[in-house]
Write a protein that holds these residues in place. Structure first.
Motif, PDB file in Angstrom:
ATOM      1  N   SER A  61      44.390   5.114 -49.953  1.00 42.10           N
ATOM      2  CA  SER A  61      43.304   4.441 -50.663  1.00 42.10           C
ATOM      3  C   SER A  61      41.964   4.608 -49.962  1.00 42.10           C
ATOM      4  CB  SER A  61      43.625   2.960 -50.837  1.00 42.10           C
ATOM      5  OG  SER A  61      43.787   2.352 -49.577  1.00 42.10           O
ATOM      6  N   GLY A  62      41.904   5.380 -48.892  1.00 44.83           N
ATOM      7  CA  GLY A  62      40.659   5.607 -48.172  1.00 44.83           C
ATOM      8  C   GLY A  62      39.780   6.630 -48.878  1.00 44.83           C
ATOM      9  N   PRO A  63      38.697   7.041 -48.233  1.00 41.74           N
ATOM     10  CA  PRO A  63      37.773   7.987 -48.865  1.00 41.74           C
ATOM     11  C   PRO A  63      38.402   9.354 -49.150  1.00 41.74           C
ATOM     12  CG  PRO A  63      37.153   7.606 -46.584  1.00 41.74           C
ATOM     13  CD  PRO A  63      38.247   6.637 -46.906  1.00 41.74           C
ATOM     14  N   CYS A  64      39.481   9.692 -48.474  1.00 44.47           N
ATOM     15  CA  CYS A  64      40.177  10.960 -48.722  1.00 44.47           C
ATOM     16  C   CYS A  64      41.535  10.711 -49.374  1.00 44.47           C
ATOM     17  CB  CYS A  64      40.334  11.742 -47.417  1.00 44.47           C
ATOM     18  SG  CYS A  64      38.755  12.177 -46.672  1.00 44.47           S
ATOM     19  N   TYR A 101      34.754  12.344 -42.125  1.00 46.19           N
ATOM     20  CA  TYR A 101      34.833  10.933 -41.750  1.00 46.19           C
ATOM     21  C   TYR A 101      35.516  10.798 -40.390  1.00 46.19           C
ATOM     22  CZ  TYR A 101      33.828  10.283 -46.701  1.00 46.19           C
ATOM     23  OH  TYR A 101      33.257  10.323 -47.939  1.00 46.19           O
ATOM     24  N   PRO A 102      34.906  11.299 -39.323  1.00 49.13           N
ATOM     25  CA  PRO A 102      35.567  11.291 -38.012  1.00 49.13           C
ATOM     26  C   PRO A 102      35.843   9.893 -37.465  1.00 49.13           C
ATOM     27  CG  PRO A 102      33.270  11.949 -37.795  1.00 49.13           C
ATOM     28  CD  PRO A 102      33.563  11.891 -39.268  1.00 49.13           C
ATOM     29  N   ASP A 103      35.074   8.889 -37.885  1.00 47.11           N
ATOM     30  CA  ASP A 103      35.336   7.527 -37.410  1.00 47.11           C
ATOM     31  C   ASP A 103      36.615   6.960 -38.017  1.00 47.11           C
ATOM     32  OD1 ASP A 103      33.055   7.626 -35.895  1.00 47.11           O
ATOM     33  OD2 ASP A 103      31.815   6.540 -37.347  1.00 47.11           O
ATOM     34  N   LEU A 104      36.912   7.344 -39.259  1.00 52.75           N
ATOM     35  CA  LEU A 104      38.118   6.858 -39.924  1.00 52.75           C
ATOM     36  C   LEU A 104      39.341   7.695 -39.600  1.00 52.75           C
ATOM     37  CD1 LEU A 104      36.706   6.057 -43.472  1.00 52.75           C
ATOM     38  CD2 LEU A 104      37.398   4.436 -41.714  1.00 52.75           C
ATOM     39  N   TYR A 105      39.135   9.006 -39.425  1.00 58.71           N
ATOM     40  CA  TYR A 105      40.240   9.935 -39.196  1.00 58.71           C
ATOM     41  C   TYR A 105      39.968  10.738 -37.920  1.00 58.71           C
ATOM     42  CZ  TYR A 105      40.603   9.023 -44.228  1.00 58.71           C
ATOM     43  OH  TYR A 105      40.681   8.436 -45.460  1.00 58.71           O
ATOM     44  N   PRO A 106      40.120  10.116 -36.744  1.00 55.08           N
ATOM     45  CA  PRO A 106      39.832  10.854 -35.504  1.00 55.08           C
ATOM     46  C   PRO A 106      40.837  11.978 -35.285  1.00 55.08           C
ATOM     47  CG  PRO A 106      40.782   8.714 -35.012  1.00 55.08           C
ATOM     48  CD  PRO A 106      40.571   8.758 -36.491  1.00 55.08           C
ATOM     49  N   GLU A 108      43.175  14.402 -32.959  1.00 52.21           N
ATOM     50  CA  GLU A 108      43.975  14.093 -31.767  1.00 52.21           C
ATOM     51  C   GLU A 108      43.173  14.338 -30.492  1.00 52.21           C
ATOM     52  OE1 GLU A 108      47.019  12.694 -31.176  1.00 52.21           O
ATOM     53  OE2 GLU A 108      46.871  12.187 -33.288  1.00 52.21           O
ATOM     54  N   ASP A 109      42.436  15.453 -30.430  1.00 51.18           N
ATOM     55  CA  ASP A 109      41.691  15.757 -29.213  1.00 51.18           C
ATOM     56  C   ASP A 109      40.489  14.828 -29.044  1.00 51.18           C
ATOM     57  OD1 ASP A 109      40.473  16.953 -31.399  1.00 51.18           O
ATOM     58  OD2 ASP A 109      39.811  18.718 -30.296  1.00 51.18           O
ATOM     59  N   ASP A 110      40.057  14.124 -30.107  1.00 56.34           N
ATOM     60  CA  ASP A 110      38.967  13.154 -29.989  1.00 56.34           C
ATOM     61  C   ASP A 110      39.415  11.916 -29.233  1.00 56.34           C
ATOM     62  OD1 ASP A 110      37.399  14.835 -31.428  1.00 56.34           O
ATOM     63  OD2 ASP A 110      37.469  13.688 -33.299  1.00 56.34           O
ATOM     64  N   LYS A 111      40.727  11.663 -29.177  1.00 55.05           N
ATOM     65  CA  LYS A 111      41.259  10.474 -28.526  1.00 55.05           C
ATOM     66  C   LYS A 111      41.415  10.666 -27.021  1.00 55.05           C
ATOM     67  CE  LYS A 111      43.885   9.155 -32.616  1.00 55.05           C
ATOM     68  NZ  LYS A 111      45.210   8.987 -33.169  1.00 55.05           N
ATOM     69  N   VAL A 112      41.244  11.884 -26.525  1.00 56.26           N
ATOM     70  CA  VAL A 112      41.411  12.191 -25.108  1.00 56.26           C
ATOM     71  C   VAL A 112      40.233  11.605 -24.331  1.00 56.26           C
ATOM     72  CG1 VAL A 112      41.555  14.080 -23.429  1.00 56.26           C
ATOM     73  CG2 VAL A 112      42.647  14.309 -25.656  1.00 56.26           C
ATOM     74  N   PRO A 113      40.485  10.921 -23.206  1.00 52.85           N
ATOM     75  CA  PRO A 113      39.379  10.399 -22.397  1.00 52.85           C
ATOM     76  C   PRO A 113      38.429  11.518 -21.984  1.00 52.85           C
ATOM     77  CG  PRO A 113      41.486   9.540 -21.610  1.00 52.85           C
ATOM     78  CD  PRO A 113      41.789  10.575 -22.651  1.00 52.85           C
TER      79      PRO A 113
END
Length: 158
Positions: A61-64, A101-106, A108-113
């Motif tokens: 039900s999100g934007p995608c 929509y990177p804030d809604l669907y990060p 995997e590599d965006d989650k790396v410290p």
């Protein structure tokens, strides 16, 4: 004294402290054990997809949501030998939507410290094929090799 006011389709009830002091007399409606959408999991007993399944985390039900439903439906109902092999275009469209929509669907590599992120990027650059200069180029090369179909025709005999 409790007062009730109707505003359009809404019913507004104002209660007093005395109203809250007495136990509620409201009766709970028992859940229907035959409701196919209630805790039926992702795939319903009739084989259809339960888009209301909490396991989807709202992605349907999100934007995608439309793109996700198209891609997942294609995969679920696929009859191909390699299940979902005909769904590449739908998954590409879904991925492009999610990247908007990177804030809604990060990713995997965006989650790396942050400190590990630069390490990983350097590793990818070091292992990239000659002529590529960044991690994205090596990722694109891997993607391209994954989508290449093997030649099933026999080679020319000599």
């Amino acid at each position: 004294m409790t007062s009730v006011r109707e505003e359009g389709k809404d019913r507004i009830i104002f209660v007093t402290k005395e109203d809250h002091a007495t136990p509620s007399k409201a009766e709970l409606v028992e859940e229907d054990p035959n409701d196919p959408y209630e805790e039926g999991g992702l795939i319903l007993p009739n084989g259809e997809i339960n888009w209301n399944c909490p396991c989807l985390g709202g992605i349907a039900s999100g934007p995608c949501g439309t793109e996700f439903k198209d891609a997942f439906s294609c995969f679920h109902y696929s009859k191909e030998e390699v299940k979902g092999s005909e769904c590449m275009e739908q998954f590409r469209v879904m991925q492009e939507c999610m990247q908007r929509y990177p804030d809604l669907y990060p990713q995997e590599d965006d989650k790396v410290p942050e400190e590990k992120s630069s390490e990983t990027e350097q590793t990818l650059q070091d292992s990239a094929p000659a002529g590529t200069s960044d991690a994205n180029s090596s990722f694109a090369a891997v993607q391209d090799s994954d989508t290449t179909q093997p030649n099933t025709e026999s080679s020319v005999e000599s």
